[in-house]
Design a protein around this motif. Structure first.
Motif, short mmCIF file in Angstrom:
data_model
loop_
_atom_site.label_atom_id
_atom_site.label_comp_id
_atom_site.label_asym_id
_atom_site.label_seq_id
_atom_site.Cartn_x
_atom_site.Cartn_y
_atom_site.Cartn_z
N ARG A 43 -18.70 140.61 -78.51
CA ARG A 43 -17.48 141.34 -78.86
C ARG A 43 -17.36 142.61 -78.03
NH1 ARG A 43 -16.75 142.01 -85.08
NH2 ARG A 43 -18.63 143.27 -84.85
N ALA A 44 -18.47 143.29 -77.82
CA ALA A 44 -18.46 144.48 -76.96
C ALA A 44 -18.13 144.11 -75.52
CB ALA A 44 -19.82 145.19 -77.03
N ARG A 45 -18.68 142.99 -75.06
CA ARG A 45 -18.41 142.56 -73.68
C ARG A 45 -16.93 142.24 -73.50
NH1 ARG A 45 -17.13 138.68 -70.74
NH2 ARG A 45 -16.88 137.28 -72.53
N GLN A 46 -16.36 141.53 -74.47
CA GLN A 46 -14.95 141.17 -74.37
C GLN A 46 -14.05 142.40 -74.39
OE1 GLN A 46 -14.41 138.41 -77.61
NE2 GLN A 46 -15.30 136.68 -76.49
N ALA A 47 -14.39 143.36 -75.26
CA ALA A 47 -13.61 144.60 -75.31
C ALA A 47 -13.72 145.37 -74.01
CB ALA A 47 -14.07 145.47 -76.48
N ALA A 48 -14.93 145.38 -73.45
CA ALA A 48 -15.13 146.08 -72.17
C ALA A 48 -14.27 145.45 -71.08
CB ALA A 48 -16.61 146.04 -71.79
N GLU A 49 -14.22 144.13 -71.06
CA GLU A 49 -13.40 143.44 -70.06
C GLU A 49 -11.92 143.72 -70.28
OE1 GLU A 49 -12.43 138.84 -68.65
OE2 GLU A 49 -14.25 139.28 -69.79
N GLN A 50 -11.48 143.70 -71.52
CA GLN A 50 -10.06 143.89 -71.82
C GLN A 50 -9.59 145.30 -71.49
OE1 GLN A 50 -9.02 142.98 -75.89
NE2 GLN A 50 -6.97 143.89 -75.71
N PHE A 51 -10.45 146.29 -71.76
CA PHE A 51 -10.02 147.69 -71.60
C PHE A 51 -10.60 148.36 -70.36
CE2 PHE A 51 -9.35 146.77 -76.10
CZ PHE A 51 -8.10 147.35 -76.31
N GLY A 52 -11.22 147.59 -69.50
CA GLY A 52 -11.72 148.14 -68.25
C GLY A 52 -12.86 149.12 -68.42
N ILE A 53 -13.79 148.80 -69.32
CA ILE A 53 -14.93 149.68 -69.60
C ILE A 53 -16.14 149.17 -68.82
CG2 ILE A 53 -16.40 150.61 -71.43
CD1 ILE A 53 -14.09 149.98 -73.38
N ARG A 54 -16.82 150.08 -68.12
CA ARG A 54 -17.88 149.65 -67.20
C ARG A 54 -19.13 149.13 -67.89
NH1 ARG A 54 -19.25 154.59 -63.74
NH2 ARG A 54 -18.14 155.74 -65.36
N HIS A 55 -19.52 149.77 -68.99
CA HIS A 55 -20.81 149.45 -69.63
C HIS A 55 -20.59 148.90 -71.04
CE1 HIS A 55 -22.77 151.67 -66.38
NE2 HIS A 55 -21.92 152.67 -66.61
N HIS A 56 -21.36 147.89 -71.40
CA HIS A 56 -21.31 147.36 -72.76
C HIS A 56 -22.73 147.07 -73.24
CE1 HIS A 56 -21.79 143.31 -70.98
NE2 HIS A 56 -20.87 143.70 -70.09
N TYR A 57 -22.94 147.32 -74.52
CA TYR A 57 -24.29 147.25 -75.09
C TYR A 57 -24.26 146.59 -76.46
CZ TYR A 57 -25.64 150.80 -71.62
OH TYR A 57 -25.88 151.50 -70.47
N ALA A 58 -25.41 146.06 -76.86
CA ALA A 58 -25.62 145.60 -78.22
C ALA A 58 -26.22 146.70 -79.08
CB ALA A 58 -26.54 144.38 -78.25
N ASP A 59 -26.78 147.73 -78.46
CA ASP A 59 -27.50 148.80 -79.16
C ASP A 59 -26.89 150.14 -78.76
OD1 ASP A 59 -29.26 150.68 -80.14
OD2 ASP A 59 -31.06 149.76 -79.28
N TYR A 60 -26.29 150.83 -79.71
CA TYR A 60 -25.65 152.11 -79.35
C TYR A 60 -26.66 153.18 -78.97
CZ TYR A 60 -26.58 153.84 -84.17
OH TYR A 60 -27.16 154.25 -85.34
N GLU A 61 -27.87 153.10 -79.49
CA GLU A 61 -28.89 154.08 -79.10
C GLU A 61 -29.25 153.93 -77.63
OE1 GLU A 61 -32.06 153.61 -81.91
OE2 GLU A 61 -31.08 154.92 -83.39
N GLN A 62 -29.30 152.69 -77.16
CA GLN A 62 -29.53 152.47 -75.73
C GLN A 62 -28.35 153.02 -74.92
OE1 GLN A 62 -29.98 148.34 -74.66
NE2 GLN A 62 -30.33 148.78 -72.47
N MET A 63 -27.14 152.81 -75.40
CA MET A 63 -25.96 153.35 -74.73
C MET A 63 -26.05 154.86 -74.62
SD MET A 63 -21.92 153.10 -75.88
CE MET A 63 -22.05 154.36 -77.18
N LEU A 64 -26.43 155.52 -75.70
CA LEU A 64 -26.50 156.98 -75.70
C LEU A 64 -27.60 157.49 -74.77
CD1 LEU A 64 -26.01 157.62 -79.54
CD2 LEU A 64 -24.35 158.07 -77.72
N ARG A 65 -28.67 156.70 -74.61
CA ARG A 65 -29.75 157.10 -73.70
C ARG A 65 -29.36 156.91 -72.25
NH1 ARG A 65 -33.05 154.09 -77.26
NH2 ARG A 65 -33.09 152.36 -75.72
N GLU A 66 -28.65 155.83 -71.94
CA GLU A 66 -28.47 155.43 -70.55
C GLU A 66 -27.17 155.91 -69.92
OE1 GLU A 66 -28.96 151.22 -70.22
OE2 GLU A 66 -31.07 151.26 -70.85
N VAL A 67 -26.18 156.26 -70.73
CA VAL A 67 -24.87 156.62 -70.20
C VAL A 67 -24.55 158.06 -70.59
CG1 VAL A 67 -22.43 156.04 -70.11
CG2 VAL A 67 -24.12 154.23 -70.43
#
Length: 348
Positions: A43-67
């Protein structure tokens, strides 16, 4: 801060895709949508594709660490509001968290404390504050046109409006039903217009009479066999300043209209119905009704996201504060506690 506000989103469900992401996109000159996370990674991947978002994750803590992010929208089920918002604040992000603040008062307090420690913005998705009607009425109230507002009613009632999607009927994930989902909006609107008085005493009752039966669904067919929340809540709040508020919230009730969202205020110098806005006064020995015309058309959701972005970029603070979130959560949880125990709940 970069040239644009770098925004991430936690939770890629309906509210993210219908409200947050499109309204961030409308501000492309100020905002860059950088990352999105959802435990359902597809679902995150599909939203990223639809809205032109570069990064998508299954874990928000990883997102907060890496981006590297400046701001985050929290669009998860209620159970995950507090941990996600606190993690984002601790990562140095401003946070727009969907309503309600949390599941418990302790969680709402922890969120407010995290915001204070971080020095970042924490606000909530209480978008009715940004509707043209509420913005206009607040100006009238602040100018003294209603005088002391000593009584109010908040009304969020649907005839057969149990959501047929999402987790809205799951108490473990949401904490409750009609009150915490739609009732919270009208309750907050009333409190906002009253100046957010401190609650003193709360009485409440909840009902589960229609949601556990198969029936007509005006918002899709809900899972009536696994319906674990209230379909109606009613309550009474007395505030420390002597004012009182009666609340009603229902996903399903045997009433005429499909959906009514309304706040009524009664003050010494005037009263008001908010949706649509009409003010009731007595002037020059005459009873008068005042109806504003040509109010702006911008919706509350769009204005709310605009205000959040502006605040993150150094503009005025958002209307909903962490402290008000704690007060709101205290009232919601007190209604549920009173309904469970059969006793009035005093709030210190």
């Amino acid at each position: 801060m970069a040239d644009k506000l770098r925004v991430g989103v936690i939770g890629a469900g309906g509210i993210a895709q219908s409200i947050h992401l499109p309204n961030y996109q409308k501000q492309a000159d100020k905002v860059e949508l950088v990352a999105i996370a959802d435990v359902a990674h597809e679902r995150a991947r599909q939203a990223a594709e639809q809205f032109g978002i570069r990064h998508h994750y299954a874990d928000y803590e990883q997102m907060l660490r890496e981006v590297e992010l400046d701001a985050v929208s929290v669009c998860t089920p209620n159970k995950f509001h507090a941990p996600a918002a606190i993690a984002a604040l601790q990562a140095g992000c401003n946070v727009l968290c969907e309503k309600p603040p949390a599941m418990t008062v302790a969680e709402a307090e922890a969120m407010a404390e995290a915001a204070a420690r971080s020095g970042k913005i924490l606000t909530y998705g209480l978008h009715y504050r940004y509707t043209p009607e509420v913005l206009a009425l607040k100006r009238f109230i602040d100018a003294g046109e209603l005088g002391e507002v000593y009584a109010a009613r908040s009304h969020a009632v649907r005839r057969r409006g149990i959501p047929g999607w999402g987790v809205f009927t799951n108490k473990e994930l949401q904490g409750g039903g009609a009150l915490i989902d739609i009732g919270v909006h009208m309750l907050d609107t009333a409190l906002h217009l009253m100046g957010y008085p401190e609650p003193e005493l709360v009485m409440g009752s909840t009902y589960q009479r229609l949601g556990t039966r198969k029936g007509v669904g005006l918002l899709g067919q809900w899972d009536w066999q696994n319906f674990t929340v209230e379909d109606m809540a009613r309550g009474f709040i007395r505030f420390k300043n002597g004012a009182t508020l009666v609340l009603e919230a229902a996903f399903a009730a045997n009433v005429e209209k499909a959906d009514v969202m309304q706040v009524q205020l009664m003050g010494v110098e005037g009263g008001a119905d908010v949706f649509p806005l009409k003010i009731y006064q007595e002037k020059q020995d005459t009873l008068i009704d005042v109806t504003p015309v040509y109010l702006p058309k911008k919706g509350g959701h769009e204005a709310e996201v605009e205000a959040f972005v502006a605040a993150c970029l150094g503009g005025p603070k958002p209307l909903a504060t962490p402290e008000q979130g704690v007060t709101l959560q205290k009232i919601i949880n007190a209604v549920y506690q009173s309904a469970e125990t059969g006793e009035a709940v005093r709030i210190g």
